[in-house]
Scaffold this motif. Structure first.
Motif, PDB file in Angstrom:
ATOM      1  N   ARG A 120      70.119 138.799  24.230  1.00  0.00           N
ATOM      2  CA  ARG A 120      69.547 137.529  23.798  1.00  0.00           C
ATOM      3  C   ARG A 120      70.322 136.344  24.370  1.00  0.00           C
ATOM      4  NH1 ARG A 120      68.307 140.767  19.184  1.00  0.00           N
ATOM      5  NH2 ARG A 120      66.171 140.386  18.400  1.00  0.00           N
ATOM      6  N   ASP A 121      71.656 136.415  24.319  1.00  0.00           N
ATOM      7  CA  ASP A 121      72.470 135.292  24.801  1.00  0.00           C
ATOM      8  C   ASP A 121      72.287 135.076  26.299  1.00  0.00           C
ATOM      9  OD1 ASP A 121      73.462 134.855  22.276  1.00  0.00           O
ATOM     10  OD2 ASP A 121      75.328 135.964  22.616  1.00  0.00           O
ATOM     11  N   VAL A 122      72.242 136.166  27.051  1.00  0.00           N
ATOM     12  CA  VAL A 122      72.086 136.045  28.504  1.00  0.00           C
ATOM     13  C   VAL A 122      70.731 135.439  28.847  1.00  0.00           C
ATOM     14  CG1 VAL A 122      71.815 137.383  30.636  1.00  0.00           C
ATOM     15  CG2 VAL A 122      73.717 137.872  29.090  1.00  0.00           C
ATOM     16  N   LEU A 123      69.686 135.878  28.169  1.00  0.00           N
ATOM     17  CA  LEU A 123      68.361 135.329  28.473  1.00  0.00           C
ATOM     18  C   LEU A 123      68.228 133.880  28.009  1.00  0.00           C
ATOM     19  CD1 LEU A 123      67.728 138.236  29.274  1.00  0.00           C
ATOM     20  CD2 LEU A 123      65.475 137.952  28.198  1.00  0.00           C
ATOM     21  N   ARG A 124      68.851 133.537  26.893  1.00  0.00           N
ATOM     22  CA  ARG A 124      68.841 132.125  26.480  1.00  0.00           C
ATOM     23  C   ARG A 124      69.492 131.260  27.560  1.00  0.00           C
ATOM     24  NH1 ARG A 124      71.105 134.091  21.447  1.00  0.00           N
ATOM     25  NH2 ARG A 124      69.408 134.505  19.964  1.00  0.00           N
ATOM     26  N   ALA A 125      70.630 131.729  28.082  1.00  0.00           N
ATOM     27  CA  ALA A 125      71.324 130.965  29.121  1.00  0.00           C
ATOM     28  C   ALA A 125      70.489 130.852  30.388  1.00  0.00           C
ATOM     29  CB  ALA A 125      72.676 131.623  29.432  1.00  0.00           C
ATOM     30  N   ALA A 126      69.586 131.826  30.605  1.00  0.00           N
ATOM     31  CA  ALA A 126      68.711 131.788  31.783  1.00  0.00           C
ATOM     32  C   ALA A 126      67.460 130.950  31.549  1.00  0.00           C
ATOM     33  CB  ALA A 126      68.307 133.211  32.176  1.00  0.00           C
ATOM     34  N   GLY A 127      67.322 130.373  30.352  1.00  0.00           N
ATOM     35  CA  GLY A 127      66.211 129.463  30.088  1.00  0.00           C
ATOM     36  C   GLY A 127      65.079 130.031  29.267  1.00  0.00           C
ATOM     37  N   TYR A 128      65.204 131.264  28.784  1.00  0.00           N
ATOM     38  CA  TYR A 128      64.160 131.835  27.931  1.00  0.00           C
ATOM     39  C   TYR A 128      64.257 131.232  26.531  1.00  0.00           C
ATOM     40  CZ  TYR A 128      63.120 135.515  31.340  1.00  0.00           C
ATOM     41  OH  TYR A 128      62.739 136.203  32.472  1.00  0.00           O
ATOM     42  N   ASP A 129      63.091 130.953  25.917  1.00  0.00           N
ATOM     43  CA  ASP A 129      63.122 130.481  24.534  1.00  0.00           C
ATOM     44  C   ASP A 129      63.005 131.677  23.589  1.00  0.00           C
ATOM     45  OD1 ASP A 129      60.359 131.172  24.221  1.00  0.00           O
ATOM     46  OD2 ASP A 129      59.730 129.171  24.865  1.00  0.00           O
ATOM     47  N   GLU A 130      63.170 131.433  22.299  1.00  0.00           N
ATOM     48  CA  GLU A 130      63.210 132.530  21.331  1.00  0.00           C
ATOM     49  C   GLU A 130      61.914 133.319  21.295  1.00  0.00           C
ATOM     50  OE1 GLU A 130      65.901 133.548  19.783  1.00  0.00           O
ATOM     51  OE2 GLU A 130      67.002 131.937  20.784  1.00  0.00           O
ATOM     52  N   ALA A 131      60.798 132.644  21.413  1.00  0.00           N
ATOM     53  CA  ALA A 131      59.503 133.335  21.376  1.00  0.00           C
ATOM     54  C   ALA A 131      59.367 134.284  22.566  1.00  0.00           C
ATOM     55  CB  ALA A 131      58.360 132.321  21.374  1.00  0.00           C
ATOM     56  N   GLU A 132      59.805 133.826  23.743  1.00  0.00           N
ATOM     57  CA  GLU A 132      59.734 134.680  24.940  1.00  0.00           C
ATOM     58  C   GLU A 132      60.648 135.895  24.791  1.00  0.00           C
ATOM     59  OE1 GLU A 132      58.890 131.706  28.670  1.00  0.00           O
ATOM     60  OE2 GLU A 132      60.810 131.479  27.633  1.00  0.00           O
ATOM     61  N   ALA A 172      59.481 143.046  21.832  1.00  0.00           N
ATOM     62  CA  ALA A 172      58.317 143.723  21.263  1.00  0.00           C
ATOM     63  C   ALA A 172      57.593 144.581  22.300  1.00  0.00           C
ATOM     64  CB  ALA A 172      57.356 142.684  20.670  1.00  0.00           C
ATOM     65  N   GLN A 173      57.618 144.148  23.556  1.00  0.00           N
ATOM     66  CA  GLN A 173      56.962 144.889  24.636  1.00  0.00           C
ATOM     67  C   GLN A 173      57.806 146.063  25.138  1.00  0.00           C
ATOM     68  OE1 GLN A 173      56.136 141.995  27.743  1.00  0.00           O
ATOM     69  NE2 GLN A 173      55.282 140.565  26.244  1.00  0.00           N
ATOM     70  N   GLY A 174      59.038 146.185  24.643  1.00  0.00           N
ATOM     71  CA  GLY A 174      59.915 147.245  25.114  1.00  0.00           C
ATOM     72  C   GLY A 174      60.564 146.951  26.455  1.00  0.00           C
ATOM     73  N   VAL A 175      60.531 145.699  26.887  1.00  0.00           N
ATOM     74  CA  VAL A 175      61.142 145.291  28.162  1.00  0.00           C
ATOM     75  C   VAL A 175      62.628 145.031  27.967  1.00  0.00           C
ATOM     76  CG1 VAL A 175      61.157 143.525  29.972  1.00  0.00           C
ATOM     77  CG2 VAL A 175      58.982 144.316  28.993  1.00  0.00           C
ATOM     78  N   LEU A 176      62.965 144.362  26.880  1.00  0.00           N
ATOM     79  CA  LEU A 176      64.358 144.002  26.574  1.00  0.00           C
ATOM     80  C   LEU A 176      64.816 144.759  25.339  1.00  0.00           C
ATOM     81  CD1 LEU A 176      66.788 142.002  27.159  1.00  0.00           C
ATOM     82  CD2 LEU A 176      65.731 140.500  25.440  1.00  0.00           C
ATOM     83  N   GLY A 177      66.008 145.359  25.417  1.00  0.00           N
ATOM     84  CA  GLY A 177      66.579 146.012  24.250  1.00  0.00           C
ATOM     85  C   GLY A 177      67.064 144.990  23.253  1.00  0.00           C
TER      86      GLY A 177
END
Length: 402
Positions: free
Chosen positions: A372-384, A390-395
């Motif tokens: 979660r922290d890495v993706l937030r730093a890359a610009g992803y928001d919480e919903a994304e 939920a899609q099983g893409v990210l653990g």
């Protein structure tokens, strides 16, 4: 304290098992921000070796100072996440079979589109070209095929492997060196290039004078066990209470060695007057040395020989070596209290910096624990982020163990 040498360098690490993770661990220890991308279920090493309180100490020893993102790269969405992380990275490390990155859509051309400044570091078995490029690789096979295994052992034992996975480690070390050199070259205005280190070729580069002699003569070295293939006397000798290793590497040190044993007169014997003839009469000379050493203990001879300038030491078990006072002084065994697995011990940092000493900044990561922290730093928001989970893409991150 100044920043560590690789502070500010971001590494996206796709490696697993050992050769690649050893490379990325070196970069992490030197200060790089290493993000370990793990397939669902994690690196296989998480389940290998001694496991204490849910943690593999093998995994912990090679994945310290890294972050973990559990990402399904078999999905298009997972590759898209990876591409977004690569856009802001300095280095990509991978140890897939040659061609696998391209099969994922991450061809050399695509990677340059994503990030023209990206340095790609590949560790593989035999190199990315040539007749063996597509073969599966393993340390044992690389030891055998490099010529290394044939130089070990004796005529009685036949070829012997090295106990540590030496080809994995040497290839990882070369890959880390290549990564740092490529970074330096890029900083000097050079291209962002691909770096490759293979297990077989890396091991061949370490065969030193054995390769030199073989190239010069066309002859294979004779396996000599603990004896030195081109120097005598040199090897393991027997004191009254056990073996000692002695390494007289020059004629001057040979004379000192024999003088301490009361055998200096042997140097005027035609059988022992030069290294060339001593090699031919090694068994006779070793017997005379062992007879002299039998009059003292290991500790007595080691102290006496080292004082005289003759390199010598006792053959220590691994646990003895790990408890050695010199090892303690050099801080080569580290102990860390992890938040979820208790105490973990591991080998320390062999590279010493006077002004920016290396340190355990954080323990080996929980599987997906930094996603979660890495993706937030890359610009992803919480919903994304939640959608990717939920899609099983990210653990979502491993459950924490008490």
């Amino acid at each position: 304290m100044s920043a560590l040498p690789l502070s500010g360098v971001r590494v996206i690490d796709l490696t697993r098992i050992l050769s690649g993770p050893f490379c990325s661990m070196i970069l992490a220890d030197l200060g790089a921000d290493v993000i370990k991308i793990e397939a669902p279920g994690g690196d296989h090493v998480r389940k290998q070796g001694e496991i204490r309180r849910g943690l593999s100490w093998y995994f912990a020893g090679f994945n310290r100072n890294k972050k973990s993102v559990e990402l399904n790269l078999r999905s298009a969405e997972g590759v898209q996440v990876l591409e977004r992380l690569l856009a802001d990275a300095d280095i990509l490390t991978e140890n897939f079979r040659p061609g696998v990155l391209g099969e994922m859509g991450l061809t050399e051309a695509r990677l340059k589109e994503i990030n023209p400044k990206l340095i790609v570091v590949s560790v593989n078995g035999y190199g990315s070209t040539g007749p063996y490029a597509d073969r599966p690789a393993f340390d044992f096979i690389a030891q055998a095929m490099s010529g290394f295994m044939a130089t070990n052992g004796t005529s009685e034992t036949g070829p012997l492997r090295s106990a540590p996975p030496i080809t994995d480690l040497v290839a990882g070390l070369y890959a880390a060196l290549g990564a740092v050199a490529a970074l330096r070259g890029r900083e000097n205005g050079g291209p962002a290039q691909r770096v490759e280190a293979s297990m077989m070729m890396s091991m061949m580069s370490m065969l030193a004078y054995l390769s030199s002699n073989a190239l010069a003569t066309g002859e294979d070295p004779v396996p000599s066990g603990n004896n030195h293939p081109i120097a005598s006397p040199y090897g393991l000798f027997r004191a009254s209470d056990g073996d000692i290793a002695v390494a007289p590497s020059t004629e001057v040190i040979v004379r000192k060695f024999l003088r301490e044993l009361g055998l200096e007169q042997l140097l005027s014997d035609p059988r022992f007057e030069s290294n060339a003839v001593r090699l031919q009469h090694r068994a006779e000379l070793n017997a005379l040395i062992n007879e002299a050493l039998a009059h003292g203990t290991q500790d007595e001879w080691i102290a006496r020989l080292n004082k005289a300038g003759v390199p010598s030491g006792r053959v220590q078990s691994l646990t003895e070596a790990l408890a050695d006072p010199q090892v303690a002084d050099q801080e080569m065994v580290l102990t860390e209290q992890t938040p979820h697995h208790g105490e973990v011990r591991m080998t320390g940092f062999p590279i010493k910096f006077s002004e920016t000493p290396l340190a355990l900044r954080h323990p080996a990561p929980e599987l997906g624990g930094n996603g979660r922290d890495v993706l937030r730093a890359a610009g992803y928001d919480e919903a994304e982020i939640e959608a990717l989970i939920a899609q099983g893409v990210l653990g979502a991150g491993s459950p924490q163990t008490a």
